[in-house]
Design a protein around this motif. Structure first.
Motif, short mmCIF file in Angstrom:
data_model
loop_
_atom_site.label_atom_id
_atom_site.label_comp_id
_atom_site.label_asym_id
_atom_site.label_seq_id
_atom_site.Cartn_x
_atom_site.Cartn_y
_atom_site.Cartn_z
N CYS A 46 0.83 -1.20 0.00
CA CYS A 46 0.00 0.00 0.00
C CYS A 46 0.86 1.26 0.00
N ASP A 47 0.28 2.35 -0.46
CA ASP A 47 0.98 3.64 -0.47
C ASP A 47 0.93 4.32 0.90
N THR A 48 -0.16 4.12 1.61
CA THR A 48 -0.33 4.68 2.96
C THR A 48 -0.91 3.60 3.85
N VAL A 49 -0.37 3.47 5.07
CA VAL A 49 -0.85 2.44 5.99
C VAL A 49 -1.27 3.09 7.30
N VAL A 50 -2.47 2.72 7.74
CA VAL A 50 -3.00 3.14 9.04
C VAL A 50 -3.08 1.92 9.94
N VAL A 51 -2.46 2.01 11.09
CA VAL A 51 -2.57 0.98 12.13
C VAL A 51 -3.46 1.53 13.22
N SER A 52 -4.54 0.84 13.51
CA SER A 52 -5.41 1.31 14.60
C SER A 52 -5.11 0.50 15.86
N VAL A 53 -5.10 1.19 16.99
CA VAL A 53 -4.96 0.57 18.30
C VAL A 53 -6.13 1.02 19.14
N PHE A 54 -7.03 0.09 19.42
CA PHE A 54 -8.23 0.43 20.18
C PHE A 54 -8.74 -0.83 20.86
N VAL A 55 -8.74 -0.84 22.18
CA VAL A 55 -9.30 -1.96 22.93
C VAL A 55 -10.81 -1.73 22.99
N ASN A 56 -11.52 -2.48 22.18
CA ASN A 56 -12.93 -2.22 21.92
C ASN A 56 -13.83 -2.84 22.99
N PRO A 57 -14.47 -2.02 23.82
CA PRO A 57 -15.28 -2.59 24.91
C PRO A 57 -16.47 -3.39 24.42
N LEU A 58 -16.95 -3.12 23.20
CA LEU A 58 -18.14 -3.82 22.72
C LEU A 58 -17.92 -5.31 22.51
N GLN A 59 -16.67 -5.74 22.34
CA GLN A 59 -16.44 -7.15 22.05
C GLN A 59 -16.05 -7.96 23.27
N PHE A 60 -16.10 -7.34 24.44
CA PHE A 60 -15.83 -8.04 25.69
C PHE A 60 -17.14 -8.26 26.43
N GLY A 61 -17.36 -9.49 26.88
CA GLY A 61 -18.56 -9.79 27.64
C GLY A 61 -18.35 -9.60 29.13
N PRO A 62 -19.42 -9.73 29.93
CA PRO A 62 -19.30 -9.62 31.38
C PRO A 62 -18.30 -10.65 31.92
N GLY A 63 -17.42 -10.20 32.80
CA GLY A 63 -16.45 -11.11 33.40
C GLY A 63 -15.24 -11.39 32.55
N GLU A 64 -15.17 -10.84 31.33
CA GLU A 64 -13.99 -11.03 30.49
C GLU A 64 -12.92 -10.01 30.88
N ASP A 65 -11.82 -10.03 30.15
CA ASP A 65 -10.61 -9.33 30.62
C ASP A 65 -10.42 -7.94 30.03
N PHE A 66 -11.50 -7.19 29.82
CA PHE A 66 -11.35 -5.85 29.25
C PHE A 66 -10.45 -4.97 30.11
N ASP A 67 -10.71 -4.93 31.41
CA ASP A 67 -9.96 -4.03 32.29
C ASP A 67 -8.49 -4.41 32.39
N ARG A 68 -8.18 -5.68 32.33
CA ARG A 68 -6.78 -6.09 32.47
C ARG A 68 -6.12 -6.45 31.15
N TYR A 69 -6.83 -6.21 30.04
CA TYR A 69 -6.22 -6.51 28.74
C TYR A 69 -4.92 -5.71 28.63
N PRO A 70 -3.81 -6.34 28.22
CA PRO A 70 -2.51 -5.64 28.26
C PRO A 70 -2.47 -4.42 27.34
N ARG A 71 -1.90 -3.36 27.86
CA ARG A 71 -1.79 -2.11 27.11
C ARG A 71 -0.39 -1.52 27.31
N ASP A 72 0.19 -1.04 26.24
CA ASP A 72 1.49 -0.37 26.30
C ASP A 72 1.60 0.57 25.10
#
Length: 289
Positions: A46-72
């Motif tokens: 590609c001529d231009t590349v976009v990398v998105s970084v977004f921990v999407n809350p909509l795809q985590f269910g109750p009790g899943e690891d949204f809050d502790r999903y690794p972030r750096d």
């Protein structure tokens, strides 16, 4: 490489680049070599590349690891910069969902099995956020990994059904030297869990060899054999083991020469890992990138 945090800001940056080919690599961050391989392929094509970084809350269910999903985010930015990608799109949840969304994108059928069954609503969240990213970025190509095989199938079908003017490129799973599929969640594993988790790739690859020799004629035989290998590991707790037609993801009885996928989801302690392998003489006959 430029970090952009707003939708309008990214659209302004991309507007003068519309004459060239734009690539998108959607991620949830905490990048590893699997992600980087997607980005590098996008940079080549590609001529231009976009990398998105977004921990999407909509795809985590109750009790899943949204809050502790690794972030750096700082480490992610350095890695994206090294690949040669032009933009890192890093919105927060308020930017993507300024109000609680009343609209969801649902792909039926393909989400009735595997992670769609064990994580209800997960793929609605995935399809919704990827649709948003497609509208925001307007890519000509979007890159996904084969490790998340069901996700790749769902996104490709969604793009076809909604007539997005782009190609969904599915790239091979990247693995550690011992075969474990690279995943951001691997850091959760204790040393012993990490050691036992190699059974996923080992059981799948050996099952593929047995299928090629004709040892398995029925999907149920392959499922039982893979389950037996995994259960031999004391820390493994099976979520599912399935052998389905590919890419339709429908139940099959006889394997024969048809293209099927063996997919597994297994917990080691608090960590849920997935992996898969396509059983076919020629993988490209099953799923053309």
């Amino acid at each position: 490489m430029e970090i952009v945090k707003t939708i309008e800001g990214l659209r302004r940056k991309l507007y003068p680049r519309r004459s060239g080919r734009i690539g998108l690599v959607p991620t949830m961050g905490y990048l590893h070599e699997g992600h980087l391989s997607l980005i590098r392929q996008a940079v080549q094509e590609c001529d231009t590349v976009v990398v998105s970084v977004f921990v999407n809350p909509l795809q985590f269910g109750p009790g899943e690891d949204f809050d502790r999903y690794p972030r750096d985010p700082e480490r992610d930015a350095e890695q994206v910069k090294e690949t040669g990608a032009e933009f890192l799109f890093a919105p927060d949840a308020q930017e993507m969902y300024p109000r609680s969304p009343l609209t969801r994108v649902t792909v039926s059928g393909l989400t009735d099995s595997l992670c769609g069954m064990s994580r209800p609503g997960h793929f609605d969240g995935v399809a919704t956020v990827v649709t948003q990213l497609f509208h925001i970025v307007g890519p000509d190509r979007a890159y996904f990994g084969q490790k998340d095989a069901q996700q790749a199938v769902v996104i490709r079908r969604m793009a076809e059904d909604l007539h997005f003017p782009l190609r969904v490129i599915v790239c091979p799973t990247v693995r550690e030297k011992d075969g474990l599929a690279m995943s951001s969640r691997n850091i959760y594993l204790s040393p012993e869990e990490r050691k036992q988790a190699t059974v996923l790739y080992r059981s799948l690859s050996e099952a593929a060899e047995r299928k090629s020799r004709g040892d398995f004629n029925r999907a149920s035989e392959a499922v039982r054999w893979i389950e037996d290998q995994i259960r031999a590991q004391p820390l493994a707790e099976i979520d599912y083991v399935e052998v389905l037609s590919y890419p339709e993801l429908e139940p099959v009885e006889e394997i024969g020469d048809r293209c099927v996928i063996a997919a597994v989801a297994v917990r080691f302690g608090q960590t849920r890992l997935i992996d898969n392998m396509i059983f076919s003489e020629e993988e490209t006959e099953c799923f053309v990138p």
